[in-house]
Design a protein around this motif. Structure first.
Motif, PDB file in Angstrom:
ATOM      1  N   VAL A 167       0.586  -1.142  -0.027  1.00 20.91           N
ATOM      2  CA  VAL A 167      -0.052   0.116   0.022  1.00 20.91           C
ATOM      3  C   VAL A 167       0.827   1.345   0.181  1.00 20.91           C
ATOM      4  O   VAL A 167       0.588   2.327  -0.392  1.00 20.91           O
ATOM      5  N   GLN A 168       1.933   0.969   0.720  1.00 19.40           N
ATOM      6  CA  GLN A 168       2.906   2.048   0.674  1.00 19.40           C
ATOM      7  C   GLN A 168       3.355   2.201  -0.947  1.00 19.40           C
ATOM      8  O   GLN A 168       3.703   3.526  -0.703  1.00 19.40           O
ATOM      9  N   GLU A 169       4.155   1.611  -1.895  1.00 23.68           N
ATOM     10  CA  GLU A 169       4.863   1.961  -2.975  1.00 23.68           C
ATOM     11  C   GLU A 169       3.497   2.176  -3.902  1.00 23.68           C
ATOM     12  O   GLU A 169       4.028   3.290  -4.202  1.00 23.68           O
ATOM     13  N   LEU A 170       2.151   1.402  -3.595  1.00 22.31           N
ATOM     14  CA  LEU A 170       1.510   2.412  -4.451  1.00 22.31           C
ATOM     15  C   LEU A 170       0.843   4.295  -4.027  1.00 22.31           C
ATOM     16  O   LEU A 170       0.516   4.545  -5.132  1.00 22.31           O
ATOM     17  N   THR A 171       0.612   3.718  -2.416  1.00 23.13           N
ATOM     18  CA  THR A 171       0.452   5.635  -2.218  1.00 23.13           C
ATOM     19  C   THR A 171       1.585   6.202  -2.852  1.00 23.13           C
ATOM     20  O   THR A 171       1.308   7.441  -2.565  1.00 23.13           O
ATOM     21  N   ILE A 172       2.766   6.206  -2.688  1.00 25.06           N
ATOM     22  CA  ILE A 172       3.822   6.774  -3.716  1.00 25.06           C
ATOM     23  C   ILE A 172       4.002   7.158  -4.815  1.00 25.06           C
ATOM     24  O   ILE A 172       3.848   8.473  -5.584  1.00 25.06           O
ATOM     25  N   GLN A 173       3.417   5.996  -5.821  1.00 21.45           N
ATOM     26  CA  GLN A 173       3.158   6.722  -7.133  1.00 21.45           C
ATOM     27  C   GLN A 173       2.091   7.328  -7.175  1.00 21.45           C
ATOM     28  O   GLN A 173       2.280   8.084  -7.965  1.00 21.45           O
ATOM     29  N   LEU A 174       0.997   6.738  -6.847  1.00 20.15           N
ATOM     30  CA  LEU A 174      -0.153   8.297  -6.267  1.00 20.15           C
ATOM     31  C   LEU A 174       0.115   9.493  -5.982  1.00 20.15           C
ATOM     32  O   LEU A 174      -0.064  10.209  -6.965  1.00 20.15           O
ATOM     33  N   ASP A 175       1.058  10.172  -5.140  1.00 12.45           N
ATOM     34  CA  ASP A 175       1.188  10.668  -4.553  1.00 12.45           C
ATOM     35  C   ASP A 175       2.778  11.762  -5.552  1.00 12.45           C
ATOM     36  O   ASP A 175       2.579  13.170  -5.932  1.00 12.45           O
ATOM     37  N   ALA A 176       3.249  10.973  -6.904  1.00 14.99           N
ATOM     38  CA  ALA A 176       4.420  11.557  -6.993  1.00 14.99           C
ATOM     39  C   ALA A 176       3.685  11.881  -8.365  1.00 14.99           C
ATOM     40  O   ALA A 176       3.783  12.504  -9.867  1.00 14.99           O
ATOM     41  N   TRP A 177       2.796  11.103  -9.123  1.00 14.06           N
ATOM     42  CA  TRP A 177       1.802  11.688 -10.490  1.00 14.06           C
ATOM     43  C   TRP A 177       1.664  12.789  -9.724  1.00 14.06           C
ATOM     44  O   TRP A 177       1.099  13.493 -10.483  1.00 14.06           O
ATOM     45  N   GLU A 178       0.715  12.865  -8.469  1.00 10.96           N
ATOM     46  CA  GLU A 178       0.296  14.313  -8.537  1.00 10.96           C
ATOM     47  C   GLU A 178       1.270  15.439  -8.430  1.00 10.96           C
ATOM     48  O   GLU A 178       1.177  16.390  -9.342  1.00 10.96           O
ATOM     49  N   ALA A 179       2.226  14.594  -7.977  1.00 13.96           N
ATOM     50  CA  ALA A 179       3.476  15.997  -7.934  1.00 13.96           C
ATOM     51  C   ALA A 179       4.013  16.371  -9.385  1.00 13.96           C
ATOM     52  O   ALA A 179       4.675  17.382  -9.475  1.00 13.96           O
ATOM     53  N   SER A 180       4.047  15.310 -10.270  1.00 19.69           N
ATOM     54  CA  SER A 180       4.868  15.604 -11.526  1.00 19.69           C
ATOM     55  C   SER A 180       3.611  16.387 -12.454  1.00 19.69           C
ATOM     56  O   SER A 180       4.042  16.779 -13.552  1.00 19.69           O
ATOM     57  N   LEU A 181       2.172  17.068 -11.930  1.00 17.96           N
ATOM     58  CA  LEU A 181       1.707  17.469 -12.510  1.00 17.96           C
ATOM     59  C   LEU A 181       1.870  18.602 -13.143  1.00 17.96           C
ATOM     60  O   LEU A 181       2.555  19.737 -12.183  1.00 17.96           O
ATOM     61  N   ALA A 189     -12.947  13.812 -15.087  1.00 17.18           N
ATOM     62  CA  ALA A 189     -12.774  12.152 -14.889  1.00 17.18           C
ATOM     63  C   ALA A 189     -11.170  11.908 -14.947  1.00 17.18           C
ATOM     64  O   ALA A 189     -11.071  10.641 -13.949  1.00 17.18           O
ATOM     65  N   VAL A 190     -10.452  12.778 -14.957  1.00 16.02           N
ATOM     66  CA  VAL A 190      -8.949  12.226 -14.653  1.00 16.02           C
ATOM     67  C   VAL A 190      -8.218  12.276 -13.027  1.00 16.02           C
ATOM     68  O   VAL A 190      -8.303  11.249 -12.352  1.00 16.02           O
ATOM     69  N   TYR A 191      -9.046  13.045 -12.118  1.00 15.24           N
ATOM     70  CA  TYR A 191      -9.521  13.491 -11.414  1.00 15.24           C
ATOM     71  C   TYR A 191     -10.526  12.446 -10.527  1.00 15.24           C
ATOM     72  O   TYR A 191      -9.930  12.041  -9.298  1.00 15.24           O
ATOM     73  N   LEU A 192     -11.826  12.541 -11.359  1.00 16.30           N
ATOM     74  CA  LEU A 192     -12.641  11.085 -10.295  1.00 16.30           C
ATOM     75  C   LEU A 192     -11.640   9.743 -10.196  1.00 16.30           C
ATOM     76  O   LEU A 192     -11.737   9.046  -9.130  1.00 16.30           O
ATOM     77  N   GLY A 193     -10.800   9.730 -11.117  1.00 20.77           N
ATOM     78  CA  GLY A 193     -10.352   8.223 -11.359  1.00 20.77           C
ATOM     79  C   GLY A 193      -9.112   8.132 -10.395  1.00 20.77           C
ATOM     80  O   GLY A 193      -9.519   7.594  -9.303  1.00 20.77           O
ATOM     81  N   ILE A 194      -8.159   9.057 -10.040  1.00 27.08           N
ATOM     82  CA  ILE A 194      -7.204   9.309  -9.294  1.00 27.08           C
ATOM     83  C   ILE A 194      -8.147   8.864  -7.739  1.00 27.08           C
ATOM     84  O   ILE A 194      -7.147   8.279  -6.479  1.00 27.08           O
ATOM     85  N   TYR A 195      -8.937   9.793  -7.211  1.00 25.81           N
ATOM     86  CA  TYR A 195      -9.810  10.346  -6.164  1.00 25.81           C
ATOM     87  C   TYR A 195     -10.337   8.461  -6.143  1.00 25.81           C
ATOM     88  O   TYR A 195      -9.974   8.091  -4.976  1.00 25.81           O
ATOM     89  N   HIS A 196     -10.779   7.880  -6.633  1.00 28.21           N
ATOM     90  CA  HIS A 196     -11.100   7.080  -6.740  1.00 28.21           C
ATOM     91  C   HIS A 196     -10.373   5.317  -6.315  1.00 28.21           C
ATOM     92  O   HIS A 196     -10.224   4.310  -5.121  1.00 28.21           O
ATOM     93  N   TYR A 197      -9.193   5.165  -7.543  1.00 29.88           N
ATOM     94  CA  TYR A 197      -8.594   4.429  -7.471  1.00 29.88           C
ATOM     95  C   TYR A 197      -7.449   5.247  -5.768  1.00 29.88           C
ATOM     96  O   TYR A 197      -7.477   3.904  -4.897  1.00 29.88           O
ATOM     97  N   GLY A 198      -7.065   5.813  -4.970  1.00 31.84           N
ATOM     98  CA  GLY A 198      -7.163   6.754  -3.518  1.00 31.84           C
ATOM     99  C   GLY A 198      -8.182   5.796  -2.622  1.00 31.84           C
ATOM    100  O   GLY A 198      -7.699   5.051  -1.907  1.00 31.84           O
ATOM    101  N   GLN A 199      -9.560   5.593  -2.813  1.00 32.39           N
ATOM    102  CA  GLN A 199     -10.238   5.500  -1.797  1.00 32.39           C
ATOM    103  C   GLN A 199     -10.081   3.824  -1.858  1.00 32.39           C
ATOM    104  O   GLN A 199      -9.918   3.292  -0.622  1.00 32.39           O
ATOM    105  N   LEU A 200     -10.320   3.346  -3.266  1.00 31.20           N
ATOM    106  CA  LEU A 200      -9.588   2.078  -3.033  1.00 31.20           C
ATOM    107  C   LEU A 200      -8.508   1.218  -2.103  1.00 31.20           C
ATOM    108  O   LEU A 200      -8.532   0.364  -1.678  1.00 31.20           O
ATOM    109  N   LEU A 201      -7.793   1.435  -2.579  1.00 30.03           N
ATOM    110  CA  LEU A 201      -6.327   1.945  -2.451  1.00 30.03           C
ATOM    111  C   LEU A 201      -6.189   1.581  -0.700  1.00 30.03           C
ATOM    112  O   LEU A 201      -6.277   0.532  -0.189  1.00 30.03           O
ATOM    113  N   MET A 202      -7.018   2.777  -0.328  1.00 26.82           N
ATOM    114  CA  MET A 202      -7.240   3.006   1.763  1.00 26.82           C
ATOM    115  C   MET A 202      -7.973   1.889   2.122  1.00 26.82           C
ATOM    116  O   MET A 202      -8.227   2.689   3.346  1.00 26.82           O
TER     117      MET A 202
END
Length: 428
Positions: free
Chosen positions: A203-217, A242-255
């Motif tokens: 979970v930590q590794e995928l959290t890093i990926q989500l945060d890195a994606w957002e930081a790279s925008l 739709a882009v943000y509905l995607g990441i927020y949904h993936y985040g809530q699924l992960l956590m």
């Protein structure tokens, strides 16, 4: 639109488009027809005209449209078959590498290929079957920026010296889809674990990926009201949302598996629990902002599914929260979400299942608050099998009782149903 004006769109594609879009029409022709039923005849005629042996771009496009038509009627199996045919056709054509005479053709093929990979992940996880495109190649270019694509002319020749320009909104969805795939895989493993030990490192590794994606925008792609308005002015507001509905949904699924750990003594799991609530809150806020912004209304059926998941997070706060401000905010979001779900239900038959799922989840909370948020096989079906009803967590058939109402696919849902949902929660 030029092709439509000149009659260059195949009839089968036009019929399939109308099958999906007629529900939004304000034309007097549809005035007396239930929006949910307007597309049925067009879908039937398009399906009759589809030739599965016609392995072509047109065949792919029709299969995608008909797959979408099936899922909005709650036919997950039919959706999977049509999407499966579309993916197989694209593989037979080697679509992303196919020789093209124009830049527009080349870019369209790339966009369709990537779209199919994303559809395959969503659809396959929804019916719990292997992906059709299980190992997509990594060397396919991401789609060009949307306005650049829209400016391409019909006869522009391919340019071998073209370099990758700014990443598009669709390109961002593709990057996030890879994270979504990993989240699905992780949740399946977590649900199958016998010892119920959370996979913290994964979970930590995928959290890093989500945060890195957002930081790279780049700044112009970040989730801000001004950026939403900017893309809306270009006719791309719904894509941006739709882009943000995607990441927020993936985040809530992960956590999600940590949601009930918010009061634990473990700082890590408590942090993940809070992140789940934050992702769900951001998802709700993006839906609200999109609906409040002209040209951005996100009224497609999948919004119903992800909004139901976000609503269960609000139910958790109502049932277990001890902060009056957070409880009041969760209650307000749940009320607004329910209103939006009722609006979507007027358009999409599959929203019947969404409403049923929300109430079944609420019943599970009443029966056993302590196990309601456990990530097991039942929860996996609840989170991912969006086009199917779920049975009562403790057994039962396709009809469930919540409070003093019975819920079936034909049930009526209104704001009184929401009152029953909220009555079990403490007032802040």
């Amino acid at each position: 639109m030029a092709n439509l004006a000149t009659g260059n769109i195949p009839q089968v594609i036009l019929l399939a488009i109308i099958a999906l879009s007629a529900r939004f029409s304000t034309h007097a022709y549809f005035g007396t027809v239930d929006p949910r039923a307007r597309g049925s005849e067009y879908m039937r005629r398009a399906a009759q005209l589809l030739d599965p042996s016609d392995v072509s771009l047109t065949g792919i496009q029709v299969c995608v449209l008909l797959g979408a038509c099936r899922i909005v009627d709650g036919d997950a199996a039919g959706e999977s078959v049509y999407y499966g045919m579309a993916c197989r056709m694209a593989q037979l054509l080697d679509l992303p590498n196919r020789a093209c005479e124009t830049r527009l053709e080349r870019e369209t093929n790339i966009r369709i290929w990537h779209t199919l990979v994303m559809i395959d992940e969503w659809s396959s996880s929804g019916v719990n079957i292997p992906r059709q495109i299980s190992q997509p190649p990594n060397d396919i270019p991401l789609p060009m920026e949307e306005m650049a694509y829209l400016s391409l002319r019909q006869h522009d020749a391919p340019n071998p010296l073209d370099t990758q320009g700014p990443i598009s909104l669709l390109g961002q969805m593709i990057v996030l889809n890879n994270i979504f795939k990993q989240v699905n895989q992780l949740n399946v493993k977590a649900a199958q674990d016998q010892d119920n030990t959370p996979r913290i490192v994964d979970v930590q590794e995928l959290t890093i990926q989500l945060d890195a994606w957002e930081a790279s925008l780049p700044d112009y792609m970040r989730d801000t009201p001004s950026n939403l308005a900017h893309y809306a002015a270009q006719g791309l507001g719904r894509v941006f949302a739709a882009v943000y509905l995607g990441i927020y949904h993936y985040g809530q699924l992960l956590m999600y598996q940590f949601l009930h750990h918010d009061a634990s003594n473990n700082d890590t799991t408590s942090h993940f629990s809070q992140r789940c609530k934050t992702f769900a809150e951001k998802l709700c806020n993006m839906v609200y902002a999109a609906l409040d912004t002209p040209g951005c209304d996100v009224l497609y059926n999948m919004v119903g599914h992800i909004l139901v998941i976000a609503s269960t997070v609000q139910i958790h706060t109502l049932l277990f929260g001890d902060n009056s401000d957070e409880i009041a905010a969760a209650r307000s979001r749940l009320e607004r979400n329910y209103t939006i779900l009722l609006r979507l239900r007027q358009l999409w038959p599959s929203l019947d299942f969404c409403m049923m799922r929300l109430k079944v989840f609420h019943r599970a909370c009443i029966v056993s608050m302590e196990t309601s948020f456990k990530l097991d096989d039942w929860m996996m079906r609840f989170l991912s099998e969006f086009a199917k009803p779920v049975n009562d967590r403790n057994g039962g058939d396709s009809s469930w009782g919540v409070g003093d109402i019975s819920i079936t696919p034909s049930s009526d849902f209104d704001l009184d149903s929401l009152a029953i949902l909220l009555d079990t929660a403490p007032n802040p």
